[in-house]
Design an enzyme around this catalytic site. Structure first.
Site: not given
Length: 527
Positions: A183, A240-241, A245, A264, A301, A392
């Site tokens: 994707k 990603g976020s 996620g 992750e 990250c 974050e």
């Protein structure tokens, strides 16, 4: 040439009506290419193709898959500078970053190819029969790792090469024997299409089955949700976020047949500065961390978003030197206006919290879409009482927490969410006095660094890029390095099976000469 279409297997399709464009953050304007979102029919055809390809691809030998992965690397390089220009136009990253990340992508592919050619990664385990054992005979049992099935990989916003179309998730899943459906990330779908064309050219040249790889485009959440919920999809890779996620994880767990999501996600990568190290080298560490905080506009990250120290003259001096170093660094371009807006909103939220003050901020002019770096500070008691301060913020901002004493520092570390990395800056003799700190950090992170910076992830077997939730959805696995392959396989046993019908890795003769565990002994010997 960018077509703006979906690769359903090796066929370009664009039957849908929904379209969108990517954005050039450096030029602050839309790119010219128009991309068409995949339709439900195209999604169904893609997954069906992948499932059909699995029946053939799972039986490809390690050498055949190694040739395929090396061919992908060759075809990516054959795209030349056109690919790098496309990458820069959709990410805002400079050409040097594009070249470096392409090298990492190619290096990952070749590392998995080398792993496949050697072959021992399948963890072949043999326990031979003992028919005369009393009180009951022992059966012949042989275990090997087998692929799960079609895997959906979500491209990452901040790594258009290394964590996207032909990045670590795709390379490791293909190495495992799983067809991959990507994707493509909506911010760099043009880059994704070019890389996808290289993968499919390599698949054709190496006679891989149709459907072993597909690349789909979608600007919203519909495409991703449809793929995760499809009953023929067997695993998901995501970078990603936390919000996105976790949404994918929840979707996958609610299916009639739940599947693993290897996500992750968020991390603020805490860094503890011990007094003796600051007394000896505060200027060195201030300069290093100013660079780490601002590297790539903080869009890593592993960006050090949390700095922790014990109040005193050493920490005061470090704070002044860090502020001076931060203010001298020119800002960097962020990936997209939406990324910059989110960063500024998150930073403003932190600044607005009671007890938080700003100790450094770049004071010059910044171009549109450039993230202006900041360093904030707060005392340890306030940090412990306010969970917002440990969230974050994706961008160039860090908060320096000033603790009253070691006890407060340890309490902060113990209450942190899971992280990708943790770092301790100290003198070697100091570490002996901070055993509890080391153990506390180990419980919260996937990688513990001594006297370094967290930014920068070496691609090698010893690297762990993962950590306790929410750093990743399963802390037992890494997203970087050849051991990432173990996310896409499951153990499988054969009992009393005819030797000639076993996979070659388990046959008595050990024709591949791989390392196996034979009756609890690691060996390359025959049975």
């Amino acid at each position: 040439m960018i077509t703006g279409k979906n690769y359903v297997g090796s066929t370009l399709k664009a039957a849908g009506e929904k379209t969108f464009k990517t954005f050039n953050p450096q030029l602050d304007k839309e790119n010219p290419w128009v991309f068409t979102e995949a339709t439900p029919e195209e999604i169904e055809e893609t997954v069906t193709l992948a499932n059909r390809a699995f029946g053939t691809y799972r039986n490809c030998s390690g050498l055949e898959k190694a040739v395929f992965l090396n061919a992908i690397a060759d075809e990516v390089l054959a795209l030349g500078d056109n690919l790098l220009v496309q990458y820069c136009s959709e990410s805002g990253f400079p050409m040097g970053r594009a070249e470096g990340e392409r090298g990492r992508m190619v290096g990952q592919l070749r590392a998995f190819a080398q792993m496949l050619a050697e072959g021992s990664w399948v963890q072949a385990t043999i326990d031979t029969a003992l028919p005369d054992r009393l009180p009951a005979p022992k059966e012949d049992l042989r275990k090997i790792l087998v692929p799960l099935g079609p895997v959906v990989v979500f491209g990452s916003s901040n790594f258009p090469f290394a964590f996207s179309t032909a990045g670590g998730d795709t390379a490791s899943a293909l190495a495992a024997g799983c067809p991959v459906i990507v994707k493509s990330h909506s911010m760099h779908v043009g880059t994704g299409e070019m890389v996808a064309s290289a993968i499919l050219k390599a698949a054709q040249k190496t006679n891989m089955p149709e459907g072993v790889f597909s690349n789909l485009v979608g600007g919203g959440t519909t495409l991703g949700a449809s793929l995760v919920k499809h009953p023929l999809v067997k695993a998901v890779g995501f970078t990603g976020s936390i919000r996105a996620g976790r949404a994918l994880f929840d979707l996958a767990s609610q299916r009639p047949e739940p599947i693993p999501v290897f996500a992750e996600m968020g991390s603020i990568n805490p860094v503890v500065f011990l007094p003796e190290a600051l007394k000896t080298n505060s200027q060195k560490w201030a300069t290093a961390y100013a660079g780490s905080i601002t590297l790539g506009a903080g869009q890593f990250c592993t960006n050090p978003g949390l700095l922790i120290g014990i109040k005193g003259a050493e920490l005061n001096q470090f704070s002044l030197e860090l502020a001076e170093a931060i203010e001298k660094i020119a800002p960097f371009c962020m990936l997209h206006p939406s990324m910059k807006d989110s960063f500024e909103e998150g930073a403003a939220t932190m600044v607005a919290q009671s007890g938080v003050s700003k100790i450094a901020e770049y004071k010059g002019e910044a171009a549109p879409n450039y993230g202006v770096q900041k360093v904030l500070t707060v005392d340890g008691k306030t940090f412990l009482e306010n969970k917002t301060l440990s969230h974050e913020v994706f961008g160039p901002v860090s908060i320096l927490v000033q603790c009253d004493d070691e006890e407060e520092l340890l309490r902060i570390v113990s209450q942190l969410d899971g992280q990708l990395t943790g770092t301790i800056i100290g003198e070697a003799n100091e570490l002996k006095e901070y055993k509890e700190l080391i153990e506390g950090m180990q419980n919260r992170v996937g990688r513990l660094i001594f006297n370094g910076v967290p930014t920068g992830v070496e691609v090698c077997p010893s690297m762990i890029h993962g950590g306790p939730y929410p750093a990743s959805s399963d802390s037992r696995f890494t997203a970087v390095g050849i051991h990432a392959v173990y996310r896409w396989v499951r153990p499988f046993s054969y009992q009393n099976w005819p030797n000639e019908l076993l996979p070659v890795e388990l046959q008595d003769e050990n024709p591949l000469q791989i390392l196996r565990t034979l009756n609890n002994i690691q060996t390359k010997s025959k049975v």
